[in-house]
Scaffold this active site. Structure first.
Site, PDB file in Angstrom:
ATOM      1  N   CYS A 149       4.391  18.999 -10.405  1.00 13.80           N
ATOM      2  CA  CYS A 149       5.726  18.471 -10.481  1.00 13.80           C
ATOM      3  C   CYS A 149       6.524  19.398 -11.297  1.00 13.80           C
ATOM      4  CB  CYS A 149       5.600  17.014 -11.210  1.00 13.80           C
ATOM      5  SG  CYS A 149       7.411  16.402 -11.549  1.00 13.80           S
ATOM      6  N   SER A 154      -6.368  -7.836   9.833  1.00 14.07           N
ATOM      7  CA  SER A 154      -7.814  -8.633   9.674  1.00 14.07           C
ATOM      8  C   SER A 154      -8.065  -9.727   8.826  1.00 14.07           C
ATOM      9  CB  SER A 154      -8.592  -7.475   9.808  1.00 14.07           C
ATOM     10  OG  SER A 154      -8.401  -6.847   8.545  1.00 14.07           O
ATOM     11  N   HIS A 175       0.875  -1.362  -0.208  1.00 13.63           N
ATOM     12  CA  HIS A 175       0.011   0.127  -0.069  1.00 13.63           C
ATOM     13  C   HIS A 175       1.064   1.295  -0.037  1.00 13.63           C
ATOM     14  CE1 HIS A 175      -3.503  -2.626   1.696  1.00 13.63           C
ATOM     15  NE2 HIS A 175      -3.272  -2.784   0.670  1.00 13.63           N
ATOM     16  N   CYS A 185       7.769  17.475 -14.670  1.00 14.41           N
ATOM     17  CA  CYS A 185       6.649  17.331 -15.964  1.00 14.41           C
ATOM     18  C   CYS A 185       5.495  17.934 -15.776  1.00 14.41           C
ATOM     19  CB  CYS A 185       6.466  15.767 -16.127  1.00 14.41           C
ATOM     20  SG  CYS A 185       5.703  14.963 -14.578  1.00 14.41           S
TER      21      CYS A 185
END
EC number: 2.3.1.286
Length: 261
Positions: free
Chosen positions: A167, A209, A134, A170
């Protein structure tokens, strides 16, 4: 590779279960850890999904909302720099240190984690041994060119201007390097996690979990290919019935007892 499908059955007490886990650990040659929020809560980081957790107090900002709305991006950065998720300043606990010790000795080969708090790295586990499903909340990246940005720099900019500019390389959108709701899972970490799962002979779940998919598929894959499955979590999980060892207790305490000889 050992096939643990005929391993000793689930023990009736925590002490017996820890003994069974120690036996499995001694017999194993390729251990993989899978960690979730439960190991981080022992460092004082609030759980996101449990009752009273972060998401019960504020609605998550979905990836599509973040990309489409400057207001949502501003709110996401405000939460980040207000430390609304509580990870800033947290330190590794006894559970993290036990995992790091087993990695250092070569017994454990990798740590697959659902957490984004960088505490496995802080505990001493080498970066190349950690697979972050994640992402990581300690830095940011451009969604287009993947340039890395340090949060300390972005925080100064946010407090000065009230926003985080596009950014510099870019012009793309900069986002915390975590996987948000609605965002595609990262292909490379998922592939690495699969490969490690397929190689292990002992898969140990710490503080998850096992309700968030596709990440929660990995314990099942390990069990189905013949590895022993151990779950250490304070609350029952939907996979307890297929595990070889289930311990409903604190992770730091349990892992500390496990390593005491």
């Amino acid at each position: 590779m050992n096939d643990h499908r005929n391993a000793p059955g689930r023990s009736s007490t925590t002490t017996d279960a820890t003994q069974t886990l120690r036996s499995l650990l001694d017999a194993s040659r390729y251990v993989v850890f899978f960690t979730g929020a439960g190991i981080s809560t022992e460092s004082g980081i609030p759980d996101f999904r449990s009752p009273g957790g972060v998401w019960s107090k504020m609605q998550p900002i979905y990836f599509q909302e973040f990309v489409a709305s400057e207001d949502k991006r501003r709110e996401a950065w405000r939460r980040r720099f207000d430390n609304r998720d509580g990870w800033v300043g947290a330190q590794p606990n006894a559970g993290h240190m036990a995992v790091a010790q087993l990695v250092a000795t070569g017994k454990a080969k990798s740590v697959i984690t659902q957490n984004v708090d960088n505490l496995h790295q802080a505990s001493g586990v080498p970066e190349n041994r950690i697979i972050e499903l994640h992402g990581n909340a300690t830095y940011a990246t451009c969604l287009s060119c993947h340039t890395r940005y340090e949060l300390v720099d972005l925080e100064k900019e946010f407090h000065s201007t009230g926003n985080v500019a596009p950014c510099k390389r870019c012009g793309g959108i900069i986002k915390s390097a975590t996987i948000s709701f609605g965002q595609q899972m990262p292909a490379l970490p998922m592939q690495r996690a699969h490969e490690e799962t397929m190689q292990c002979d002992l898969f140990i779940v710490l503080g998850s979990s096992l309700s968030v998919f596709p990440a929660a598929d990995f314990p099942l894959r390990a069990r189905q290919k013949g590895a022993a499955l151990v779950i250490i979590n304070r609350d029952p999980t939907q996979m307890d019935d297929v595990a070889d060892v289930v311990i409903h207790a604190g992770i730091g305490e349990t892992m500390g007892h496990l390593l005491c000889r």
